[in-house]
Design an enzyme around this catalytic site. Structure first.
Site, PDB file in Angstrom:
ATOM      1  N   SER A 248       0.882  -1.382   0.064  1.00  0.00           N
ATOM      2  CA  SER A 248      -0.097   0.189   0.015  1.00  0.00           C
ATOM      3  C   SER A 248       0.919   1.341   0.024  1.00  0.00           C
ATOM      4  O   SER A 248       1.987   1.099   0.138  1.00  0.00           O
ATOM      5  CB  SER A 248      -0.879  -0.076   1.289  1.00  0.00           C
ATOM      6  OG  SER A 248      -1.387   1.327   1.460  1.00  0.00           O
TER       7      SER A 248
ATOM      8  N   TYR B   1      -2.351  -0.550  10.300  1.00  0.00           N
ATOM      9  CA  TYR B   1      -2.291  -0.790   8.854  1.00  0.00           C
ATOM     10  C   TYR B   1      -0.912  -0.589   8.495  1.00  0.00           C
ATOM     11  O   TYR B   1      -0.143  -1.253   7.659  1.00  0.00           O
ATOM     12  CB  TYR B   1      -3.466  -0.267   7.966  1.00  0.00           C
ATOM     13  CG  TYR B   1      -3.359  -0.508   6.711  1.00  0.00           C
ATOM     14  CD1 TYR B   1      -4.352  -1.681   6.349  1.00  0.00           C
ATOM     15  CD2 TYR B   1      -2.931   0.460   5.820  1.00  0.00           C
ATOM     16  CE1 TYR B   1      -4.522  -1.951   5.059  1.00  0.00           C
ATOM     17  CE2 TYR B   1      -3.073   0.033   4.274  1.00  0.00           C
ATOM     18  CZ  TYR B   1      -3.773  -1.059   4.193  1.00  0.00           C
ATOM     19  OH  TYR B   1      -3.989  -1.442   2.816  1.00  0.00           O
TER      20      TYR B   1
ATOM     21  N   LYS C  65       1.885  -3.073   6.773  1.00  0.00           N
ATOM     22  CA  LYS C  65       2.463  -2.867   5.401  1.00  0.00           C
ATOM     23  C   LYS C  65       3.855  -2.520   5.212  1.00  0.00           C
ATOM     24  O   LYS C  65       4.451  -2.930   4.235  1.00  0.00           O
ATOM     25  CB  LYS C  65       1.368  -1.863   4.608  1.00  0.00           C
ATOM     26  CG  LYS C  65       0.128  -2.121   4.458  1.00  0.00           C
ATOM     27  CD  LYS C  65      -0.277  -3.398   3.669  1.00  0.00           C
ATOM     28  CE  LYS C  65      -1.630  -3.663   3.444  1.00  0.00           C
ATOM     29  NZ  LYS C  65      -1.717  -5.040   2.488  1.00  0.00           N
TER      30      LYS C  65
END
Ligand SMILES: *[C@@H]1O[C@H](CO)[C@@H](O)[C@H](O)[C@H]1NC(C)=O
Length: 307
Positions: free
Chosen positions: A173, A186, A190
């Site tokens: 991402s 998150y 990532k």
């Protein structure tokens, strides 16, 4: 003394050549490799980017192996792929369970054969402040978005090494490049897999397994229903990405053996703000100007959602 000077001279020559190579491949992209009949395994294939990736790989003639925790979604993807006329096998796998990964991998080896391209795509996102997350939500996001990559790679890489042939694709991402509020968990998950893939590619280079490639895909906000409240000031400049577009660019990049794919590519510019020579505050000012992030929510936080 002369020896080291020669070596330094040679180093600069090779650096110059590397720049030329990069310039040429930017102008004339390398040809797409032919993966007709190769086996592509995708985790999280029952929804969103995973489903679109499966379709794109099917269009270029690959055999698909689809993993998802959600059997129904996975079968829907498989049904779409069968209309393209390539072979597809589905497996219901919870990638937070290491044993399920190992068992499914053994079944894939028996029923389909060697996996040529492994696409670690399964991911979840909560989109709320660190202190509003439960411990379980944090453990789960790391299990799905990060740990699962370790287990699948450790399962399928030995066979790729044996054959000196394979490709490991990490769906990361832009959050693997830039931390954002309300994406603390998150972002951590990532950054971790982007680092994993980078270090692994160095390890593969160390082993001189030139037939094994890695690709890290870093898309901006994608409209998969996972990112509920994305914020940005100029949505026309960088609209919410459609999963189809992300999949198309990702597969094209994989076929050209790109190491990293930033989607949309104009965001490569923003990565220059991450240079340690650029003051932190400059990056923050630009982020504030573009108002990029996840909107604060007073009430109901994002539901935990598997894709
Ligand atoms: C790709 O490979 C397959 C089988 O390996 C072959 O039949 C096909 O002709 C190739 N396609 C192209 C465009 O080279």
């Amino acid at each position: 003394m002369i020896g080291i000077l020669l070596e330094i001279g040679l180093l600069f020559l090779r650096i110059g050549l590397a720049y030329c190579e990069a310039l040429i491949s930017a102008i004339v992209p390398p040809r797409r490799k032919n993966i007709t009949g190769e086996v592509v395994l995708i985790t999280g294939a029952g929804h969103g980017i995973g489903r679109c990736l499966a379709l794109e790989f099917a269009k270029v003639g690959a055999k698909l192996v689809l993993w998802d925790i959600n059997q129904e979604g996975n079968e829907e993807t498989a049904a779409e792929i069968r209309t393209i006329g390539v072979s597809v096998n589905t497996y219901t796998v919870d990638v937070t369970q290491k044993d399920e990964i190992y068992n499914a991998a053994a079944k894939v080896q028996r029923e389909v054969g060697n996996v040529d391209i492994l696409v670690n795509n399964a991911g979840i996102l909560h989109g709320i402040e660190l202190l509003r997350l439960s411990d379980e939500q944090i453990e789960r996001i790391i299990a799905v978005n990060t740990m699962a990559h370790f287990w699948t790679i450790r399962t399928f890489l030995p066979n790729m090494i044996q054959r000196n042939h394979g490709h490991i694709v990490t769906i990361a991402s832009m959050a693997a490049k830039q931390g954002v509020a309300r994406l603390v968990d998150y972002t951590a998950s990532k950054y971790a897999v982007a680092g994993l893939t980078e270090a692994l590619s160095d390890e593969i280079r160390d082993m001189k397994k030139t037939g094994i490639k890695t690709t890290t895909v870093c898309p901006f906000f994608v409209d998969t229903g996972m990112t509920k409240y994305p914020n940005q000031r100029f949505p026309k400049l960088n609209p919410l990405l459609e999963p189809e577009q992300v999949a198309m660019e990702a597969v094209d990049g994989v076929l050209r053996n790109k190491v990293e794919i930033i989607i949309p590519s104009n965001l490569k510019l923003s990565l220059s703000l991450k240079n340690p020579l650029v003051p932190r505050k400059v990056g923050q000012l630009v982020m504030d100007f573009f108002d990029v992030g996840i909107a604060a929510q007073d009430s109901e936080p994002n539901k935990d959602k598997d894709i």
